[in-house]
Design a protein around this motif. Sequence first.
Motif, PDB file in Angstrom:
ATOM      1  N   VAL A   1       0.856  -1.186   0.000  1.00 13.01           N
ATOM      2  CA  VAL A   1       0.000   0.000   0.000  1.00 13.01           C
ATOM      3  C   VAL A   1       0.892   1.235   0.000  1.00 13.01           C
ATOM      4  O   VAL A   1       1.703   1.424   0.913  1.00 13.01           O
ATOM      5  CB  VAL A   1      -0.931   0.007   1.231  1.00 13.01           C
ATOM      6  N   LEU A   2       0.748   2.052  -1.023  1.00 15.24           N
ATOM      7  CA  LEU A   2       1.518   3.295  -1.137  1.00 15.24           C
ATOM      8  C   LEU A   2       0.681   4.465  -0.640  1.00 15.24           C
ATOM      9  O   LEU A   2      -0.534   4.504  -0.851  1.00 15.24           O
ATOM     10  CB  LEU A   2       1.925   3.538  -2.589  1.00 15.24           C
ATOM     11  N   SER A   3       1.338   5.422   0.002  1.00 11.48           N
ATOM     12  CA  SER A   3       0.615   6.608   0.452  1.00 11.48           C
ATOM     13  C   SER A   3       0.148   7.450  -0.725  1.00 11.48           C
ATOM     14  O   SER A   3      -0.916   8.071  -0.675  1.00 11.48           O
ATOM     15  CB  SER A   3       1.498   7.460   1.373  1.00 11.48           C
ATOM     16  N   VAL A   4       0.933   7.468  -1.809  1.00  6.73           N
ATOM     17  CA  VAL A   4       0.556   8.179  -3.036  1.00  6.73           C
ATOM     18  C   VAL A   4       0.637   7.172  -4.183  1.00  6.73           C
ATOM     19  O   VAL A   4       1.730   6.890  -4.682  1.00  6.73           O
ATOM     20  CB  VAL A   4       1.479   9.383  -3.312  1.00  6.73           C
TER      21      VAL A   4
ATOM     22  N   ASP B   1       3.714  16.413   9.475  1.00  4.66           N
ATOM     23  CA  ASP B   1       4.657  16.952  10.468  1.00  4.66           C
ATOM     24  C   ASP B   1       5.227  15.876  11.390  1.00  4.66           C
ATOM     25  O   ASP B   1       6.231  16.111  12.068  1.00  4.66           O
ATOM     26  CB  ASP B   1       3.992  18.062  11.297  1.00  4.66           C
ATOM     27  N   VAL B   2       4.602  14.687  11.415  1.00  3.65           N
ATOM     28  CA  VAL B   2       5.135  13.586  12.240  1.00  3.65           C
ATOM     29  C   VAL B   2       5.535  12.392  11.378  1.00  3.65           C
ATOM     30  O   VAL B   2       5.950  11.358  11.901  1.00  3.65           O
ATOM     31  CB  VAL B   2       4.107  13.144  13.309  1.00  3.65           C
ATOM     32  N   ALA B   3       5.390  12.531  10.053  1.00  5.44           N
ATOM     33  CA  ALA B   3       5.696  11.420   9.149  1.00  5.44           C
ATOM     34  C   ALA B   3       7.174  11.421   8.801  1.00  5.44           C
ATOM     35  O   ALA B   3       7.907  12.365   9.093  1.00  5.44           O
ATOM     36  CB  ALA B   3       4.842  11.513   7.892  1.00  5.44           C
ATOM     37  N   ARG B   4       7.580  10.343   8.148  1.00  7.40           N
ATOM     38  CA  ARG B   4       8.982  10.188   7.768  1.00  7.40           C
ATOM     39  C   ARG B   4       9.036   9.735   6.314  1.00  7.40           C
ATOM     40  O   ARG B   4       8.405   8.734   5.944  1.00  7.40           O
ATOM     41  CB  ARG B   4       9.640   9.145   8.670  1.00  7.40           C
ATOM     42  N   ALA B   5       9.770  10.456   5.480  1.00 14.52           N
ATOM     43  CA  ALA B   5       9.858  10.129   4.061  1.00 14.52           C
ATOM     44  C   ALA B   5      10.477   8.753   3.866  1.00 14.52           C
ATOM     45  O   ALA B   5      11.496   8.423   4.478  1.00 14.52           O
ATOM     46  CB  ALA B   5      10.687  11.180   3.327  1.00 14.52           C
TER      47      ALA B   5
ATOM     48  N   ARG C   1       5.432   9.782   0.031  1.00 15.86           N
ATOM     49  CA  ARG C   1       5.146  11.205  -0.141  1.00 15.86           C
ATOM     50  C   ARG C   1       6.427  12.034  -0.129  1.00 15.86           C
ATOM     51  O   ARG C   1       7.418  11.628   0.491  1.00 15.86           O
ATOM     52  CB  ARG C   1       4.206  11.692   0.964  1.00 15.86           C
ATOM     53  N   GLU C   2       6.409  13.170  -0.787  1.00 15.29           N
ATOM     54  CA  GLU C   2       7.540  14.096  -0.762  1.00 15.29           C
ATOM     55  C   GLU C   2       7.396  14.971   0.473  1.00 15.29           C
ATOM     56  O   GLU C   2       7.010  16.133   0.403  1.00 15.29           O
ATOM     57  CB  GLU C   2       7.588  14.910  -2.048  1.00 15.29           C
ATOM     58  N   LEU C   3       7.745  14.417   1.602  1.00 13.46           N
ATOM     59  CA  LEU C   3       7.464  15.073   2.879  1.00 13.46           C
ATOM     60  C   LEU C   3       8.338  16.291   3.131  1.00 13.46           C
ATOM     61  O   LEU C   3       7.903  17.252   3.747  1.00 13.46           O
ATOM     62  CB  LEU C   3       7.633  14.072   4.019  1.00 13.46           C
ATOM     63  N   GLN C   4       9.565  16.268   2.671  1.00 15.58           N
ATOM     64  CA  GLN C   4      10.462  17.403   2.944  1.00 15.58           C
ATOM     65  C   GLN C   4       9.961  18.678   2.297  1.00 15.58           C
ATOM     66  O   GLN C   4       9.970  19.741   2.891  1.00 15.58           O
ATOM     67  CB  GLN C   4      11.872  17.090   2.447  1.00 15.58           C
ATOM     68  N   LYS C   5       9.410  18.572   1.082  1.00 18.19           N
ATOM     69  CA  LYS C   5       8.868  19.754   0.419  1.00 18.19           C
ATOM     70  C   LYS C   5       7.592  20.227   1.099  1.00 18.19           C
ATOM     71  O   LYS C   5       7.345  21.408   1.246  1.00 18.19           O
ATOM     72  CB  LYS C   5       8.567  19.437  -1.050  1.00 18.19           C
ATOM     73  N   GLN C   6       6.765  19.240   1.559  1.00 17.84           N
ATOM     74  CA  GLN C   6       5.490  19.628   2.154  1.00 17.84           C
ATOM     75  C   GLN C   6       5.666  20.216   3.537  1.00 17.84           C
ATOM     76  O   GLN C   6       4.962  21.116   3.953  1.00 17.84           O
ATOM     77  CB  GLN C   6       4.579  18.400   2.233  1.00 17.84           C
ATOM     78  N   SER C   7       6.655  19.676   4.308  1.00 16.18           N
ATOM     79  CA  SER C   7       6.799  20.118   5.683  1.00 16.18           C
ATOM     80  C   SER C   7       7.859  21.205   5.863  1.00 16.18           C
ATOM     81  O   SER C   7       8.058  21.714   6.957  1.00 16.18           O
ATOM     82  CB  SER C   7       7.144  18.923   6.576  1.00 16.18           C
ATOM     83  N   GLY C   8       8.596  21.519   4.771  1.00 16.47           N
ATOM     84  CA  GLY C   8       9.596  22.571   4.829  1.00 16.47           C
ATOM     85  C   GLY C   8      10.880  22.148   5.497  1.00 16.47           C
ATOM     86  O   GLY C   8      11.683  22.981   5.903  1.00 16.47           O
ATOM     87  N   LYS C   9      11.113  20.824   5.674  1.00 19.00           N
ATOM     88  CA  LYS C   9      12.339  20.341   6.302  1.00 19.00           C
ATOM     89  C   LYS C   9      13.455  20.322   5.289  1.00 19.00           C
ATOM     90  O   LYS C   9      13.256  20.026   4.135  1.00 19.00           O
ATOM     91  CB  LYS C   9      12.115  18.949   6.902  1.00 19.00           C
TER      92      LYS C   9
END
Length: 201
Positions: free
Chosen positions: A76-79, A115-119, A193-201
């Motif tokens: 199962v993929l998130s995206v 904000d609590v997820a990990r790429a 997900r591309e979490l770094q772009k979404q969360s600004g990290k």
Amino acid sequence: MTRNLTLLLIVSVLVAFAGQAEARRLRAGDAVPFSHRPCSVLDGEPCTPSTCSVFDHGPCIPEIDYPIGQNLQVTVLSVPPGDQQALYRRPDHDLDTIGDLFAALRSCWSPPATDVARAGMQMSVMFSFNTAGTPIAPPRVTFASKDAPQDTRGTYLEAINGSLDGCLPLRLTKGLGGAIAGRPIMIRYVDNRELQKQSGK
């Protein structure tokens, strides 16, 4: 000399007729060609032993209801990719196939907040359903990204349990429920997900 030629001619004609008969049989759509042809267990050639009643006329091959494998595995993929969107839609009818079951499980997934997820986080859980479409026991973690901190693992396990709880009970047909009841189901969740772009990290 003439007798030998006559015998050779007769044998050639018989072989030709046998070849034509075999070709006609294959063109007619015979479902049991070649090594799948029924035969006796005493035959030396590759064959499928016939298991017919003494009241049957001629050999037959039993219709075997091949069982579902011991493990049912799905990722199962998130995206989901664009060409797999249909695989992530929950069926609007009772689940009747393994594909329906996997689609329902994919559609249930709600990953942790960004904000609590990990790429790239991956976690696999294993559990079994009963015939009513509810888990026999809580999902058990079988794999998690090795460099993920303990609190991240807990966050993802909580999201997995919450997603499954919100999906239950799954509406299984009698046939599918009987087929999968008690069988281990392994789900691998991948947070792509591309979490770094979404969360600004």
